[in-house]
Design an enzyme around this catalytic site. Structure first.
Site, PDB file in Angstrom:
ATOM      1  N   GLY A  99       0.968  -0.730   0.610  1.00  0.00           N
ATOM      2  CA  GLY A  99       0.186   0.287   0.161  1.00  0.00           C
ATOM      3  C   GLY A  99       0.940   1.449  -0.067  1.00  0.00           C
ATOM      4  O   GLY A  99       2.240   1.643  -0.024  1.00  0.00           O
ATOM      5  N   GLY A 100       0.255   2.442  -0.782  1.00  0.00           N
ATOM      6  CA  GLY A 100       0.990   3.855  -0.187  1.00  0.00           C
ATOM      7  C   GLY A 100       1.478   3.814   1.244  1.00  0.00           C
ATOM      8  O   GLY A 100       0.818   3.636   2.139  1.00  0.00           O
ATOM      9  N   SER A 101       2.075   5.326   0.914  1.00  0.00           N
ATOM     10  CA  SER A 101       2.898   5.804   2.488  1.00  0.00           C
ATOM     11  C   SER A 101       1.263   5.854   2.775  1.00  0.00           C
ATOM     12  O   SER A 101       1.092   6.494   2.712  1.00  0.00           O
ATOM     13  CB  SER A 101       3.844   6.697   2.540  1.00  0.00           C
ATOM     14  OG  SER A 101       4.309   7.152   3.112  1.00  0.00           O
ATOM     15  N   SER A 102       1.774   6.201   4.647  1.00  0.00           N
ATOM     16  CA  SER A 102      -0.039   6.619   5.092  1.00  0.00           C
ATOM     17  C   SER A 102      -1.013   5.098   4.846  1.00  0.00           C
ATOM     18  O   SER A 102      -2.195   6.420   5.121  1.00  0.00           O
ATOM     19  CB  SER A 102      -0.034   7.650   4.752  1.00  0.00           C
ATOM     20  OG  SER A 102       1.533   8.499   5.978  1.00  0.00           O
ATOM     21  N   LYS A 117      -0.189   0.429   6.888  1.00  0.00           N
ATOM     22  CA  LYS A 117       0.406  -1.293   6.156  1.00  0.00           C
ATOM     23  C   LYS A 117       0.794  -1.423   7.783  1.00  0.00           C
ATOM     24  O   LYS A 117       0.738  -2.674   8.244  1.00  0.00           O
ATOM     25  CB  LYS A 117       1.072  -0.994   5.426  1.00  0.00           C
ATOM     26  CG  LYS A 117       0.911  -0.520   4.284  1.00  0.00           C
ATOM     27  CD  LYS A 117       1.865  -0.897   3.202  1.00  0.00           C
ATOM     28  CE  LYS A 117       3.170   0.149   3.423  1.00  0.00           C
ATOM     29  NZ  LYS A 117       2.995   1.705   3.027  1.00  0.00           N
ATOM     30  N   SER A 118       1.108  -0.761   8.564  1.00  0.00           N
ATOM     31  CA  SER A 118       2.684  -0.899   9.509  1.00  0.00           C
ATOM     32  C   SER A 118       1.414  -0.666  10.683  1.00  0.00           C
ATOM     33  O   SER A 118       1.852  -2.365  11.904  1.00  0.00           O
ATOM     34  CB  SER A 118       3.604  -0.229   9.940  1.00  0.00           C
ATOM     35  OG  SER A 118       3.230   1.067   9.886  1.00  0.00           O
ATOM     36  N   ASP A 130      10.282  -0.042   6.116  1.00  0.00           N
ATOM     37  CA  ASP A 130      11.091   1.687   6.642  1.00  0.00           C
ATOM     38  C   ASP A 130      11.921   0.086   7.789  1.00  0.00           C
ATOM     39  O   ASP A 130      13.402   1.150   8.176  1.00  0.00           O
ATOM     40  CB  ASP A 130      10.118   1.811   8.118  1.00  0.00           C
ATOM     41  CG  ASP A 130       9.053   2.636   7.243  1.00  0.00           C
ATOM     42  OD1 ASP A 130       9.007   3.515   6.350  1.00  0.00           O
ATOM     43  OD2 ASP A 130       8.044   3.344   8.443  1.00  0.00           O
TER      44      ASP A 130
END
Lengths: 176, 176, 176, 176
Positions: D6-9, D12-13, D33
């Protein structure tokens, strides 16, 4: 001066950062996390300091309270010196916590904002963060608002931090 | 109240944490890192804010200075409210930076401590940290002490942070 | 492939970052901290996971060991795929820990580096960091080296991380 | 083995940490990351490394790609060694990125999960985090999914990370 009060994982610091982005002037953001960071490492888990029980319960002792009271005076002085200040806190004592802030902030123009988040949702976000004692979010979700009087309440359960911040900013503009 | 002044990577925050461990009462530790953390993210790299040049040069603008001045008032008020306060700063303006603090801290009992570290050693520790713009340590190593008057100087080049802290604590005890 | 072994707060990760700066090619650095970061939060303090006793003692259970073993295979595969890899570890089992790595790294060109630091100095640096369980540094300072065989030993007690890294880099160059 | 793309923000984490909490066995979580963290600091902003443009654009060079490829082999080997592995990535190359992973993960049982989030919402969360180059979230929101084939897609726009994780866990259970 803006005071954000809400339980752990209710989204206070996200709103604070968004406020810093949407408010026209630069504001400083302080919070209970930065206070704990400023305390001696030994205050955590010690008598008189701050204890995080395995079930998420938080209890603070006289040494914590002494440093906390002095820090609050510092936050107030920063605002009196002309800086915009956003502070996020967890009113573990409900109305009594607000009264302590009211005394310290006397004479300042303060916007009191309640940051609500449904208990189960806050508990889920606590899991997603992964860096907090599990249980704090659920235990604090409602108790921190008991008897507290707000100018404005936002609820992050179904509203994004940025939208909450924009509502707060609009409110401030309408008061100016 | 203790003011630690030294260049980037000279070891100020390590000394501050050791002081918190060795001093008999709990002290709060604030520093220029916590100030930058409290500022809007947009202050970094913006006109009027704080800019970190690729060579390690740091320049601050009027907005940074305004928030900085208000924050200094807050630090002073925290100390006046009865908390022990350790502040670490980088006197980019040398003697002029000290004078700004002296004005704000008027009436308080302040211990001025110079934290020195040989330029090459500080530059090496900057590499070992890995989270700073390379070059700051070398550029700031001497300039931050120009014209500054200290009660005590420590040098982390060959002395551990804990030993520096113990020397400072002994000095405080001898003054009491 | 470089394996750095040393007790907590002996300076392993500082040396790893300096090695990344001084070695001619880009190397990846992994370590026991990044492994713990990759594990479920619930592994900390749980049966079968990893427990940090208040006195600094560390004990690991079967679940920790299983994930640890798989992670070691991953580190080895990364090196086999052609990347330079620096790994820092704490050989809680001394020679037995080294044997586990030797098995996993079979066929790879490995430089075994002992990172020593006098017990009292490491304990002081643990205080200066402020983010570790106090006592680990002292408890681990010597035991992690028992029976371990090195190509090179460095001692951070009186030598900076960057100088240690340069010695290691020189050794590598002389072997090439 | 679970791959979250998925894109940043996009969240996902948070989903990865919730998966670690809800899945029956302990799983390791790695991500882009942690890869960047393992690289030399000098890879950021350098030719051949990874560059974050002020508008949120990300471009990677040959050195980054080389370390990335070796790291992917390591992730695969960790899973082959028997550990449950969750990896979160940003498929900047869309389908081509997935093919690179498919090659590396050959023979493993992989669940491909798309993590979607509406562009505007992801951009707002990027502001609330405050630690990312602004603009990445919007630029990556759709492009990372182009041509990618999933077993399951979740959307964090209106669904909490924990609920997304529970859907993924249910899917895994139904396959077993």
């Amino acid at each position: 001066m803006i005071v954000l009060n809400g339980g752990s994982s209710s989204g206070k610091s996200g709103i604070a950062r968004c406020l810093q982005a949407v408010l026209p002037d630069p504001w400083l953001a302080f919070g209970v996390d930065s206070l704990i960071e400023a305390m001696p490492a030994s205050m955590q888990g010690s008598d008189g300091g701050i204890e995080f029980a395995p079930d998420g319960g938080v209890s603070v002792g006289p040494m914590f309270r002494k440093l906390d009271a002095a820090w609050m005076e510092g936050v107030a002085a920063t605002a009196r010196a002309g800086a915009g200040v956003i502070v996020d806190d967890v009113f573990l004592g409900g109305a009594a916590s607000q009264q302590r802030w009211q005394k310290v902030l006397a004479g300042l123009d303060v916007l009191w904002v309640g940051v609500r988040c449904e208990r189960a949702v806050a508990a889920g976000r606590e899991v997603a963060r992964g860096d907090r004692v599990q249980g704090m979010a659920a235990l604090q979700a409602e108790v921190v608002h008991q008897g507290v009087v707000y100018d404005l309440e936002v609820d992050t359960t179904h509203t994004e931090a940025l939208d909450c911040a924009q509502r707060i900013a609009t409110h401030i503009r309408s008061q100016a």
